[in-house]
Each structure stands twice: as C-alpha cells, then as structure tokens.
Motif scaffolding. Sequence first.
Motif, mmCIF file in Angstrom:
data_model
loop_
_atom_site.group_PDB
_atom_site.id
_atom_site.type_symbol
_atom_site.label_atom_id
_atom_site.label_comp_id
_atom_site.label_asym_id
_atom_site.label_seq_id
_atom_site.Cartn_x
_atom_site.Cartn_y
_atom_site.Cartn_z
ATOM 1 N N THR A 1 0.830 -1.204 0.000
ATOM 2 C CA THR A 1 0.000 0.000 0.000
ATOM 3 C C THR A 1 0.863 1.252 0.000
ATOM 4 O O THR A 1 0.563 2.235 -0.683
ATOM 5 N N THR A 2 1.951 1.212 0.761
ATOM 6 C CA THR A 2 2.833 2.379 0.863
ATOM 7 C C THR A 2 3.489 2.703 -0.471
ATOM 8 O O THR A 2 3.695 3.876 -0.807
ATOM 9 N N TRP A 3 3.819 1.683 -1.274
ATOM 10 C CA TRP A 3 4.491 1.911 -2.547
ATOM 11 C C TRP A 3 3.759 2.909 -3.436
ATOM 12 O O TRP A 3 4.389 3.739 -4.097
ATOM 13 N N ALA A 4 2.451 2.803 -3.453
ATOM 14 C CA ALA A 4 1.661 3.647 -4.359
ATOM 15 C C ALA A 4 1.426 5.047 -3.789
ATOM 16 O O ALA A 4 0.887 5.901 -4.504
ATOM 17 N N GLU A 5 1.818 5.296 -2.539
ATOM 18 C CA GLU A 5 1.510 6.571 -1.895
ATOM 19 C C GLU A 5 2.714 7.501 -1.780
ATOM 20 O O GLU A 5 2.590 8.596 -1.246
ATOM 21 N N VAL A 6 3.879 7.065 -2.242
ATOM 22 C CA VAL A 6 5.086 7.878 -2.095
ATOM 23 C C VAL A 6 5.573 8.344 -3.469
ATOM 24 O O VAL A 6 5.124 7.865 -4.508
ATOM 25 N N ASP A 7 6.507 9.290 -3.442
ATOM 26 C CA ASP A 7 7.066 9.811 -4.693
ATOM 27 C C ASP A 7 8.181 8.924 -5.236
ATOM 28 O O ASP A 7 8.354 8.794 -6.447
ATOM 29 N N VAL A 8 8.961 8.333 -4.328
ATOM 30 C CA VAL A 8 10.095 7.493 -4.722
ATOM 31 C C VAL A 8 10.112 6.239 -3.854
ATOM 32 O O VAL A 8 9.932 6.316 -2.642
ATOM 33 N N VAL A 9 10.310 5.085 -4.486
ATOM 34 C CA VAL A 9 10.549 3.845 -3.750
ATOM 35 C C VAL A 9 12.019 3.480 -3.928
ATOM 36 O O VAL A 9 12.510 3.372 -5.054
ATOM 37 N N ALA A 10 12.720 3.320 -2.802
ATOM 38 C CA ALA A 10 14.142 2.968 -2.823
ATOM 39 C C ALA A 10 14.291 1.535 -2.335
ATOM 40 O O ALA A 10 13.986 1.230 -1.182
ATOM 41 N N VAL A 11 14.772 0.662 -3.204
ATOM 42 C CA VAL A 11 14.929 -0.748 -2.865
ATOM 43 C C VAL A 11 16.341 -0.988 -2.348
ATOM 44 O O VAL A 11 17.319 -0.608 -2.997
ATOM 45 N N VAL B 1 11.139 -7.059 -6.511
ATOM 46 C CA VAL B 1 11.234 -6.114 -7.627
ATOM 47 C C VAL B 1 10.156 -6.402 -8.669
ATOM 48 O O VAL B 1 9.609 -5.476 -9.284
ATOM 49 N N ASN B 2 9.825 -7.670 -8.880
ATOM 50 C CA ASN B 2 8.718 -7.992 -9.794
ATOM 51 C C ASN B 2 7.401 -7.415 -9.287
ATOM 52 O O ASN B 2 6.585 -6.914 -10.074
ATOM 53 N N GLU B 3 7.179 -7.506 -7.970
ATOM 54 C CA GLU B 3 5.985 -6.913 -7.398
ATOM 55 C C GLU B 3 5.995 -5.398 -7.541
ATOM 56 O O GLU B 3 4.986 -4.772 -7.861
ATOM 57 N N LEU B 4 7.148 -4.802 -7.322
ATOM 58 C CA LEU B 4 7.282 -3.348 -7.420
ATOM 59 C C LEU B 4 7.078 -2.858 -8.848
ATOM 60 O O LEU B 4 6.571 -1.752 -9.074
ATOM 61 N N ALA B 5 7.450 -3.692 -9.814
ATOM 62 C CA ALA B 5 7.297 -3.308 -11.214
ATOM 63 C C ALA B 5 5.836 -3.068 -11.590
ATOM 64 O O ALA B 5 5.541 -2.369 -12.565
ATOM 65 N N LYS B 6 4.910 -3.630 -10.808
ATOM 66 C CA LYS B 6 3.488 -3.429 -11.073
ATOM 67 C C LYS B 6 3.031 -2.014 -10.711
ATOM 68 O O LYS B 6 1.961 -1.589 -11.137
ATOM 69 N N VAL B 7 3.834 -1.316 -9.905
ATOM 70 C CA VAL B 7 3.517 0.071 -9.527
ATOM 71 C C VAL B 7 4.165 0.966 -10.577
ATOM 72 O O VAL B 7 5.358 1.269 -10.515
ATOM 73 N N ARG B 8 3.410 1.404 -11.541
ATOM 74 C CA ARG B 8 3.972 2.023 -12.743
ATOM 75 C C ARG B 8 4.444 3.457 -12.536
ATOM 76 O O ARG B 8 5.446 3.876 -13.059
ATOM 77 N N ARG B 9 3.686 4.243 -11.773
ATOM 78 C CA ARG B 9 3.915 5.684 -11.776
ATOM 79 C C ARG B 9 4.914 6.162 -10.721
ATOM 80 O O ARG B 9 5.250 7.337 -10.696
ATOM 81 N N THR B 10 5.407 5.274 -9.886
ATOM 82 C CA THR B 10 6.324 5.672 -8.834
ATOM 83 C C THR B 10 7.768 5.538 -9.293
ATOM 84 O O THR B 10 8.151 4.509 -9.863
ATOM 85 N N THR B 11 8.572 6.570 -9.056
ATOM 86 C CA THR B 11 9.998 6.524 -9.391
ATOM 87 C C THR B 11 10.700 5.515 -8.499
ATOM 88 O O THR B 11 10.428 5.426 -7.303
ATOM 89 N N LYS B 12 11.634 4.756 -9.087
ATOM 90 C CA LYS B 12 12.318 3.700 -8.347
ATOM 91 C C LYS B 12 13.828 3.903 -8.403
ATOM 92 O O LYS B 12 14.377 4.176 -9.474
ATOM 93 N N ILE B 13 14.481 3.770 -7.263
ATOM 94 C CA ILE B 13 15.942 3.769 -7.224
ATOM 95 C C ILE B 13 16.401 2.524 -6.478
ATOM 96 O O ILE B 13 15.626 1.896 -5.751
ATOM 97 N N ALA B 14 17.661 2.156 -6.669
ATOM 98 C CA ALA B 14 18.244 1.007 -5.978
ATOM 99 C C ALA B 14 19.385 1.487 -5.090
ATOM 100 O O ALA B 14 20.164 2.361 -5.481
ATOM 101 N N ILE B 15 19.460 0.926 -3.887
ATOM 102 C CA ILE B 15 20.512 1.289 -2.943
ATOM 103 C C ILE B 15 21.267 0.026 -2.543
ATOM 104 O O ILE B 15 20.664 -0.945 -2.065
#
Length: 348
Positions: free
Chosen positions: A124-134, A150-164
């Motif tokens: 739920t949180t993934w879709a409510e933030v501006d950036v998801v950092a994995v 990451v496959n699950e996260l890929a379903k959230v289309r509009r959120t910017t994603k970064i990797a740490i």
Amino acid sequence: MNDEKDFKDELEDDEDFDDEDEFDDDFGALPPPAAPVFGSLDLPEGYRSGFACFVGRPNVGKSTLTNALVGQKIVITSDKPQTTRTVVRGIVHRPDGQLVLVDTPGLHRPRTLLGERLNDLVKTTWAEVDVVAVCFPADEKIGPGDTFLVNELAKVRRTTKIAIATKTDLATPERIGEHLLDIAELGRTTGTEWAEIVPVSSVGGDQIGLLGDLLVALMPEGPPLYPDGDLTDAPEEILAAELIREAALDGVRDELPHSIAVVVEEMGLREGRPDDKPLLDIHANLYVERDSQKGIVIGKKGARLREVGTAARKQIEALLGTPVYLDLHVKIAKDWQRDPRQLRKLGF
C-alpha cells in the motif's frame, strides 16, 4: 535517577486478554501526513518536498539508513529479521527541501496473519510515495526474495524507483562493483528502470549525503510538509513502545522475536514534580504467545526484564530528553500473530 525505580516486573501468570480488555486500536498506525506548511515565505526557488519509501527483504538495513539520513535514531534496529512492524516517517530538513522517509517492514513470505498484514502495508505504501528505494545489502548476493520484490514493485507504474546497495562497509570494492552490476541486471530482467543506483554505508556514513541529494532532486517542487525541527510524526507512545521492544529483542533466540509485542498503556508527566525536575511515567505491557516465552523474557528472578527495562529507559530518555520511570509487565496473548481479534487489539 538513582532514587527512581527503573521498572517494575510482574512475575505472576496473566490470563489472556479478552474482548473486555481495553487497548489502543491505533497502536502501530500513524496519522496521515501533515498538511503543507504554507507559512514559510522565504523558501529558495526550486524548493522540493515529498516522500521516499525504503523497501527490501528483512534485515537489509532500511531502518539504519533512515536513522542515518535523519541524523537521529527514530526507528528501532536489530539483527533479527522483520524487526520493523509499523510505518514510521523520518523527516529530513535541508535548505533545498524536506525529505520524508517512510521505513516499512521487510517484504517476506508470510507464515502468519501478522506477516500477511505487514506485506499488505508495504505494498500500500508503494503507491503513496514519490520514490521507492529498494535496498540490496552488498554483503549478500541478489536472491529469489529480491527478484520477487522487484517484480511486485514493477506493477507500480507511476512511482519513481531507485536502488541502494547498503552495508558497503561489509564488502570489498570488487564485491561492491559486482553487486552494482547485479542490481542493474535485475532491473533489466524485471523491466524496472532504476532512476539511480547508489552504494552507501549507514554505519560508516559513506555517500549518505549523496543519497540525500539524489532523493531530494527526485521530489516534486513544493513547500515543507512538516514544521521545522520535527524529526518524525510518530506519537511518543509508539516510539516508546518500539524502543521497549528493541531492548526485549536483544539476545533472544529462535522464534521469540516475532512473538513479542509491546503496548504502552499509560504515559504522562508525573504530577507534583518541580518544573526543573520532570519525570515521565510510562506503563507498558510486553506480550508473548506462550508461558515458556514469558519465562525467557522475565529471566531468572526477573534479571532479564530488569536489563530490558534499564536499556529501554535509557533510549527513551535520550530520545525524549526527559527522565523516565518505566513500569513493565509481561503477559501472555496466545498465538496472537494468527488471531485476527488479538491482532486488532494490538493494533495490526
């Protein structure tokens, strides 16, 4: 503080709590984000503010990273997996922007109803933030759990994603290089476009400032969301309960860490104290699932519970800046991780 008792333990057996017992149903939940602070008229041009969420498998360094960026401990940490059970917001104040960091539980294969609810909270949180950092720890190879996440996260289309790449202090330069390539490859195979891939060490402070710069740059332009000086929007009762649980987790073994829950029943300044000598009274219950676990938490003649009380009290005093009287009781709530009624009463 020598004249004040650190805590009081309760050694006698307690019955399971029932429908008539009172509990704070909001334990573990947080209020919605604060309204923007529009009163700030001297903000620099291009000021940015927004939310970034740290996600990853359990025990990959999300909470430690949150604390490092905030500059103060606001989230508990432990070497036990699935330590984080609540969504805690840490607030980073900068001249060019305000960054609200959302630390979430680790995504995992759930074995209990509690685990299922924690996973739902993360998604739920993934879709409510501006950036998801994995977060991917540099001392571990990319595994099936990372790929699933990451496959699950890929379903959230509009959120910017970064990797740490976290925990770089535990890896050689060669290993870190391989790890960064593996993260990039994981993005390609899952169809995930990483806006940034950043190696950091929360313990050593390496590139923490750079990570903050990159996150702020990805936030939308806008005014601050929280008043200057606020480091978290978690109620003090939640922070105190979490610090008690952190102390209780230290040194326990097997499945016991997952069986411990803490509820602060009462918390307030003691009446009749001089203004220059305040004392904060905190009365809290530690819940476990079986009688044998209760014995472990209490210890021989209450020795372990005394250690938990002393450690927790020091952490709470450091966070809140007020001397604390901590009253702890240990109670049994049978199989609470699997019981919807008890989960609700414990705030999950």
